[in-house]
Motif scaffolding. Structure first.
Motif, PDB file in Angstrom:
ATOM      1  N   LEU A 195       2.945   5.723  -2.906  1.00 18.65           N
ATOM      2  CA  LEU A 195       4.206   6.496  -3.424  1.00 18.65           C
ATOM      3  C   LEU A 195       4.144   6.824  -4.928  1.00 18.65           C
ATOM      4  CD1 LEU A 195       6.995   7.848  -3.096  1.00 18.65           C
ATOM      5  CD2 LEU A 195       8.037   5.386  -3.111  1.00 18.65           C
ATOM      6  N   VAL A 196       3.635   5.715  -5.561  1.00 20.74           N
ATOM      7  CA  VAL A 196       3.721   6.138  -6.985  1.00 20.74           C
ATOM      8  C   VAL A 196       2.736   7.002  -7.299  1.00 20.74           C
ATOM      9  CG1 VAL A 196       3.316   4.803  -9.215  1.00 20.74           C
ATOM     10  CG2 VAL A 196       4.546   3.703  -7.582  1.00 20.74           C
ATOM     11  N   ILE A 197       1.628   6.828  -6.679  1.00 24.59           N
ATOM     12  CA  ILE A 197       0.206   7.891  -7.173  1.00 24.59           C
ATOM     13  C   ILE A 197       0.747   9.216  -6.760  1.00 24.59           C
ATOM     14  CG2 ILE A 197      -1.878   8.753  -6.492  1.00 24.59           C
ATOM     15  CD1 ILE A 197      -2.529   5.557  -6.033  1.00 24.59           C
TER      16      ILE A 197
ATOM     17  N   ALA B 102       0.775  -1.220  -0.010  1.00 22.48           N
ATOM     18  CA  ALA B 102       0.113   0.061   0.062  1.00 22.48           C
ATOM     19  C   ALA B 102       0.775   1.071   0.096  1.00 22.48           C
ATOM     20  CB  ALA B 102      -0.840   0.154   1.201  1.00 22.48           C
ATOM     21  N   LEU B 103       1.957   1.103   0.668  1.00 24.95           N
ATOM     22  CA  LEU B 103       2.818   2.404   0.794  1.00 24.95           C
ATOM     23  C   LEU B 103       3.454   2.462  -0.506  1.00 24.95           C
ATOM     24  CD1 LEU B 103       4.541   1.968   4.205  1.00 24.95           C
ATOM     25  CD2 LEU B 103       2.867   3.665   3.537  1.00 24.95           C
TER      26      LEU B 103
ATOM     27  N   ARG C 121       3.148  15.599  -6.383  1.00 25.33           N
ATOM     28  CA  ARG C 121       3.184  16.130  -5.091  1.00 25.33           C
ATOM     29  C   ARG C 121       4.212  15.620  -4.337  1.00 25.33           C
ATOM     30  NH1 ARG C 121      -2.957  15.315  -2.637  1.00 25.33           N
ATOM     31  NH2 ARG C 121      -1.967  16.331  -1.035  1.00 25.33           N
ATOM     32  N   GLY C 122       4.650  14.269  -4.259  1.00 25.39           N
ATOM     33  CA  GLY C 122       5.625  13.665  -3.728  1.00 25.39           C
ATOM     34  C   GLY C 122       5.141  13.550  -2.221  1.00 25.39           C
TER      35      GLY C 122
END
Length: 807
Positions: free
Chosen positions: A650-652, A645-646, A658-659
């Motif tokens: 992160l990819v999204i 999920a992390l 946005r980062g």
């Protein structure tokens, strides 16, 4: 450093020329006459300031005579020799013209070249000459060439001839870069400070000639002093100079936010170090350090550490006393024993925060403390029952108070007394090894940081008395009671153990992988910190937190100390690893704009990389702990799901532009630490400890500290090979224990035949298989052949075995 400042052309309205002189009676008159003639040709107001640096010849009287003849010549007479830099500083402060130049009094420059430098000064605030055809002996040129290479490498002077003694400054710029050194590094210091302040430096060739008289003051024996001076200049002006990177003044809202941040930090520390301390003891370290206090407490002997009814004199007693005190409060158990390292870890974090808040500001202190409390290896060792955790607390506290004693240019005796007492407690915890771990870095810090106040001989004497008193108060009565104590404690365990290890030998690079990997996701900050200090941009980005220099000195010194030591154990790294985390936290603060809110809205590539590493650590813990059986499969699947999920999050965030801000990375890392401490570490301990396997072997499920009888009511009898297993004695204190050494295998075989109800505690492997093969009428079965200790029962109906893996 800001962008270099180039000034607009402006008319030159006057120049001051400073001539430092020390025992230059042979050529000082010529130097003054040439200076007056050259400045006359400029057709601008001028003054010649001659600084007599405590000359012992007639230099001063010659200058007085010249000054009476020409009012434009001024004498500044220093009563004692103060050095080249101090003489220049005195002349600079006495100057009155808008341009200030200086040259030496040995008449080696054609001062007519000042016209060119003055013209260049219309565009640049600092103009320096370089000797195009230097007319010096080969040895002097060789030394100068080497110095220029060294200076340019270490401090980035950016000029080819840093010590050329013909330079011009705008006076307003000069007053910002006045030299603080009294020696020959004055040129290097001024140019470096000019570049760090963004002042453009122009270099122009000038003519050179042999000395008119006298002799050079530069000698070969000055090289070590110059190298030390360069190191101090690099340390104080380049790598760790204060660039005024300060958080804004704390408002009421800011104070409330800081208090909330500290509360969250302390809650996290309690959760990590004292949360779920149900883990059983590991062999051999934890078992030994739980059993020794138990035996001392039951015997009522607080002076002599005892193990198996024999004096155990390897280490001082303070850690044992702390565990004994915990036993008296909460009862004798492994959970209570873990209170001591857990509280030491919490206090280490709190002390680090308080120290750095005074030295670096609220946000820098919080970031450093947070990186410390979430450092994977630090968490592991601060939960481990060992005296190194308490030693770490006293080391950090000793360094902090020693640093605070020397700030603001005034030595503070109160902090020094506190430092000495803490060193004494460290000595009483681990022995004489604590002395170099605290005083070594502090002394090196005092050498490199010229602004730090230094203790006087009286302070050293006071500190030595306070530091040595606790340890000597224990050693003296013990040496009178036990023969051979001093030889065993001092010589064998503090000298031989360092020089010629009798156990745990390892190569010098042994601690490096653990230091890097033990930082967890914060490892990504190392390259940036190294570049900040040593990279080509160090002059621009270095500094901001002078205390970072001290923290790194402790890290490097203690890392080197243990790397050179003969005996190496992984837990020894706790003496330097906390300072790596603190240094990275201070560096992180320097990379971010001011303000607490930047933690939530300042994404960076390093933050995203650390976030990715944290996500993969979630997945790795789920896979590894689940495969090893340290957690149940539902917990393992949960960890894996959180990790993926992390990664998806992160990819999204990256694709959306946005980062991930640092706050997100820190939250993920903190939750990972809680999961590891509450679920994974207890399971790890269960797999490598004897507690659960002893319970299973005697088929009597009660509290492990109460285990003494088997299911048939008969007392438990333990057979240990090839040495005593201390955790068995701790968990079965009433059991009968028989120990057989490596050469007593036949005797142990006969004993087992006569006492088949005994529990055999022995490492699995070829020796155990060979032993069991000698019992053909039974059905031996090894459940865990890869374990470290097998708990085996020999009975008439066969052999039932459960494996215990004890570390």
């Amino acid at each position: 450093m800001v962008d270099a400042t180039v000034v607009k052309p402006a008319p030159v309205s006057g120049i001051s020329l400073v001539l430092p002189a020390f025992n230059e009676e042979e050529c000082i008159a010529q130097a003054v006459r040439e200076a007056v003639n050259a400045l006359d040709q400029l057709a601008i107001p001028f003054e010649v300031i001659v600084v007599n640096d405590g000359s012992s010849d007639s230099t001063a009287s010659i200058i007085r005579t010249l000054a009476t003849q020409d009012p434009r010549v001024r004498l500044i007479d220093l009563p004692i020799n103060q050095g080249y830099g101090n003489a220049l500083r005195a002349g600079f402060l006495a100057s009155q013209m808008p341009l200030v130049s200086f040259t030496d009094s040995d008449c080696q420059f054609y001062l007519e070249d000042l016209r060119i430098l003055v013209e260049r000064s219309k565009h640049f605030p600092v103009v320096v000459g370089w000797r195009k055809d230097r007319q010096d002996p080969w040895r002097r040129k060789f030394l100068s060439r080497g110095f220029n290479i060294l200076a340019n490498t270490m401090v980035g002077t950016g000029v080819r001839d840093i010590d050329c003694a013909l330079k011009i400054f705008h006076r307003d710029a000069l007053l910002r870069i006045l030299p603080t050194t009294g020696g020959f590094l004055v040129n290097t210091e001024m140019v470096v400070r000019a570049r760090s302040l963004g002042l453009a430096v122009e270099e122009f060739p000038v003519r050179h000639r042999p000395r008119a008289g006298g002799f050079s003051k530069v000698r070969l024996n000055e090289v070590p002093k110059v190298f030390l001076g360069l190191a101090r200049l690099w340390f104080g002006q380049i790598a760790f100079a204060n660039r005024s990177h300060q958080n804004p003044a704390t408002s009421i809202f800011g104070a409330w936010l800081e208090g909330l941040a500290l509360a969250c930090l302390m809650v996290l520390a309690f959760a990590l170090f004292l949360g779920n301390v149900r883990a059983p003891l590991l062999e051999p370290t934890e078992a030994r350090y739980a059993e020794i206090p138990r035996q001392m407490l039951l015997s009522g002997n607080w002076l002599v550490p005892t193990l198996d009814n024999e004096p155990y004199l390897d280490k001082p007693p303070l850690f044992y006393w702390l565990v004994m005190g915990a036993y008296q409060i909460g009862g004798i158990s492994d959970r209570v024993a873990r209170w001591v390292p857990g509280l030491a870890g919490i206090l280490t974090v709190l002390v680090s925060w308080a120290w750095l808040r005074l030295r670096a500001g609220p946000r820098a202190a919080w970031l450093a403390a947070f990186l410390l409390v979430t450092c994977a290896r630090f968490i592991h060792y601060e939960r481990m029952l060992a005296m190194d955790s308490v030693l770490c607390l006293f080391l950090v506290s000793g360094i902090a108070t020693g640093d605070l004693a020397c700030q603001s240019g005034q030595f503070k005796r109160g902090w020094w007394i506190a430092c000495s007492i803490l060193i004494g407690l460290a000595l009483l915890t681990k022995g004489f090894v604590a002395l170099p771990l605290v005083l070594g870095p502090l002394c090196l810090w005092w050498v490199l940081e010229r602004s730090a106040a230094k203790p006087t001989p009286k302070d050293w004497l006071l500190g030595a008395g306070l530091a040595m008193a606790p340890l000597l108060a224990w050693m003296i009565p013990l040496s009178m009671r036990l023969d051979g104590f001093l030889e065993h404690f001092v010589w064998r365990h503090h000298v031989v153990r360092f020089l010629e290890p009798f156990d745990h030998a390892a190569p010098p690079w042994y601690y490096l992988p653990g230091l890097l990997l033990g930082m967890g996701p914060w490892l990504v900050l190392f390259p940036g910190m190294v570049h900040r200090i040593f990279g080509v941009g160090a002059l621009k980005s270095g500094g901001g937190q002078p205390v970072l220099g001290l923290v790194l000195i402790v890290l490097v010194f203690n890392f080197g100390f243990f790397s050179l030591a003969g005996c190496k154990r992984p837990i020894y790294s706790i003496a330097f690893m906390p300072f790596a985390a603190l240094a990275l936290g201070l560096h992180l603060d320097l990379t971010m704009p001011n303000g607490w809110k930047k933690l939530f809205c300042f994404p960076a590539m390093t933050s995203q990389t650390a976030f990715a590493l944290t996500a993969f650590m979630w997945i790795g813990i789920g896979v590894g702990a689940g495969w090893k059986g340290w957690v149940d499969m539902s917990t393992a699947y949960l960890c894996i799901a959180i990790g993926f999920a992390l990664v998806i999050g992160l990819v999204i965030l990256v694709l959306s532009g946005r980062g991930v801000p640092w706050a997100g990375t820190m939250a993920a890392c903190a939750l990972l630490g809680v999961m590891a401490c509450w679920e994974v570490l207890p399971g790890y301990h269960e797999g490598f400890s004897l507690r659960g396997h002893l319970r299973q072997a005697i088929k009597y499920r009660v509290q492990p500290e109460d285990l003494a009888f088997a299911s048939n009511g008969r007392p438990v009898e333990l057979v240990c090979y090839p040495h005593r297993w201390d955790s068995a004695a701790f968990y079965l204190p009433k059991a009968k224990m028989v120990v057989f050494g490596p050469s007593e295998l036949p005797a142990m075989e006969n004993y087992l035949r006569a006492n088949p109800e005994s529990l055999l505690l022995m490492k699995p492997g070829a020796a155990l298989r060979n032993l069991l093969a000698k019992f053909p009428t039974r059905s031996p079965r090894i459940e865990n052949e890869l374990g470290a200790v097998a708990v085996t029962r020999l009975e008439e109906r066969g052999l039932t075995q459960t494996a215990a893996r004890a570390k």
